[in-house]
Design a protein around this motif. Structure first.
Motif, PDB file in Angstrom:
ATOM      1  N   ALA A  38       0.823  -1.210   0.000  1.00 50.68           N
ATOM      2  CA  ALA A  38       0.000   0.000   0.000  1.00 50.68           C
ATOM      3  C   ALA A  38       0.855   1.257   0.000  1.00 50.68           C
ATOM      4  O   ALA A  38       0.450   2.300  -0.544  1.00 50.68           O
ATOM      5  CB  ALA A  38      -0.930  -0.007   1.207  1.00 50.68           C
ATOM      6  N   CYS A  39       2.041   1.163   0.595  1.00 53.85           N
ATOM      7  CA  CYS A  39       2.924   2.330   0.688  1.00 53.85           C
ATOM      8  C   CYS A  39       3.810   2.507  -0.544  1.00 53.85           C
ATOM      9  O   CYS A  39       4.564   3.482  -0.623  1.00 53.85           O
ATOM     10  CB  CYS A  39       3.808   2.218   1.931  1.00 53.85           C
ATOM     11  SG  CYS A  39       2.938   2.345   3.504  1.00 53.85           S
ATOM     12  N   ALA A  40       3.712   1.585  -1.478  1.00 48.65           N
ATOM     13  CA  ALA A  40       4.639   1.586  -2.615  1.00 48.65           C
ATOM     14  C   ALA A  40       4.557   2.864  -3.438  1.00 48.65           C
ATOM     15  O   ALA A  40       5.543   3.272  -4.066  1.00 48.65           O
ATOM     16  CB  ALA A  40       4.377   0.375  -3.499  1.00 48.65           C
ATOM     17  N   ASP A  41       3.395   3.521  -3.448  1.00 49.86           N
ATOM     18  CA  ASP A  41       3.222   4.734  -4.263  1.00 49.86           C
ATOM     19  C   ASP A  41       3.482   6.012  -3.472  1.00 49.86           C
ATOM     20  O   ASP A  41       3.209   7.107  -3.964  1.00 49.86           O
ATOM     21  CB  ASP A  41       1.816   4.767  -4.857  1.00 49.86           C
ATOM     22  CG  ASP A  41       1.633   3.702  -5.927  1.00 49.86           C
ATOM     23  OD1 ASP A  41       2.552   3.522  -6.739  1.00 49.86           O
ATOM     24  OD2 ASP A  41       0.578   3.045  -5.942  1.00 49.86           O
ATOM     25  N   LEU A  42       3.977   5.884  -2.253  1.00 48.44           N
ATOM     26  CA  LEU A  42       4.395   7.047  -1.466  1.00 48.44           C
ATOM     27  C   LEU A  42       5.907   7.207  -1.600  1.00 48.44           C
ATOM     28  O   LEU A  42       6.669   6.321  -1.219  1.00 48.44           O
ATOM     29  CB  LEU A  42       4.013   6.867   0.008  1.00 48.44           C
ATOM     30  CG  LEU A  42       2.534   6.986   0.368  1.00 48.44           C
ATOM     31  CD1 LEU A  42       2.323   6.637   1.845  1.00 48.44           C
ATOM     32  CD2 LEU A  42       1.999   8.384   0.082  1.00 48.44           C
TER      33      LEU A  42
END
Length: 253
Positions: A237-241
């Protein structure tokens, strides 16, 4: 010149009021000083009269909406899935067109109540704009550097920008691009209007929310509270931050 005249008039008016207060008690004078000092704080932005225009979008002016997550004290992340918000009318850099606000204002909240509002024409995904990939990446690189510089500046102003080590905060940053693909900061919104994303692209906001919760879980929960599967889900879920700033000027970009 007209703006300078207005500012000078305002300052002269304030000075006259200060003279009238000379005989008042020092406590009242101090309150007056603080009030006047705040009135004299101005933010003036140069209008970008030659914005980037795309024929595929009928040469309509647009700005970029970027969602940003600030975590703890202080790391800042930009969410890669950004939006392009378009004005409803074609843009023309002409003095005769200044009265057509619908060619200059790109906020979808100003358009949504208009008859014939087309959400798909007003809000698009940034990475799907009709530009070569290297130009999109160049714009994104500039945007990240501007965000890093912005948080570098405000993180040293503890009176106006305060962080908490166990909290996170979401921001909406708006940028505009000129015809040479130079990026300029328009504004930062501490209370971003997620409605501007619209219904068709609401998955962008949903993804940002998921990423924010996942980041909170990885930053604030103890390691023994997260099993391997939960950690893997949070990491995805954090990959695009993308981290663009860390406190004490530890630049991550």
């Amino acid at each position: 010149e007209r703006l300078l005249e207005l500012l000078e008039t305002e300052f002269q008016s304030d000075d006259e009021e200060d003279d009238d207060d000379d005989n008042e008690a020092s406590e009242n004078a101090e309150r007056s000083y603080h009030a006047v000092s705040q009135i004299r704080e101005w933010v003036i932005q140069r209008y970008i009269n030659r914005p980037l225009l795309l024929e595929s979008h009928q040469n309509r002016k647009f700005h970029i909406r970027t969602y940003v997550l600030a975590v703890g004290d202080l790391r800042v992340y930009v969410y890669r899935h950004m939006l392009a918000l378009f004005a409803p009318h074609p843009y023309a850099a002409s003095a005769s067109k200044l009265d057509d606000q619908r060619a200059h204002l790109t906020n979808t909240c100003l358009q949504a109540k208009s008859a014939g509002f087309d959400e798909s024409a007003a809000v698009c995904l940034f990475w799907e704009l009709d530009l070569p990939r290297h130009k999109l990446e160049h714009i994104f690189d500039q945007l990240c550097r501007i965000l890093a510089d912005t948080f570098t500046a405000v993180s040293s102003e503890s009176t106006s920008f305060q962080t908490w080590s166990n909290c996170l905060e979401q921001f909406g940053f708006d940028f505009i691009i000129d015809e040479d693909c130079r990026v300029y900061l328009l504004e930062a919104n501490a209370y971003p209007d997620f409605k501007q994303t619209g219904d068709q692209l609401k998955f962008v906001v949903e993804g940002f929310m998921d990423a924010s919760v996942a980041m909170a879980a990885t930053k604030f929960l103890l390691d023994d509270c997260l099993d391997e599967q939960t950690t893997a889900v949070a990491s995805t879920a954090c990959a695009d931050l993308l981290e663009v700033f860390a406190h004490k000027n530890e630049r991550r970009w």
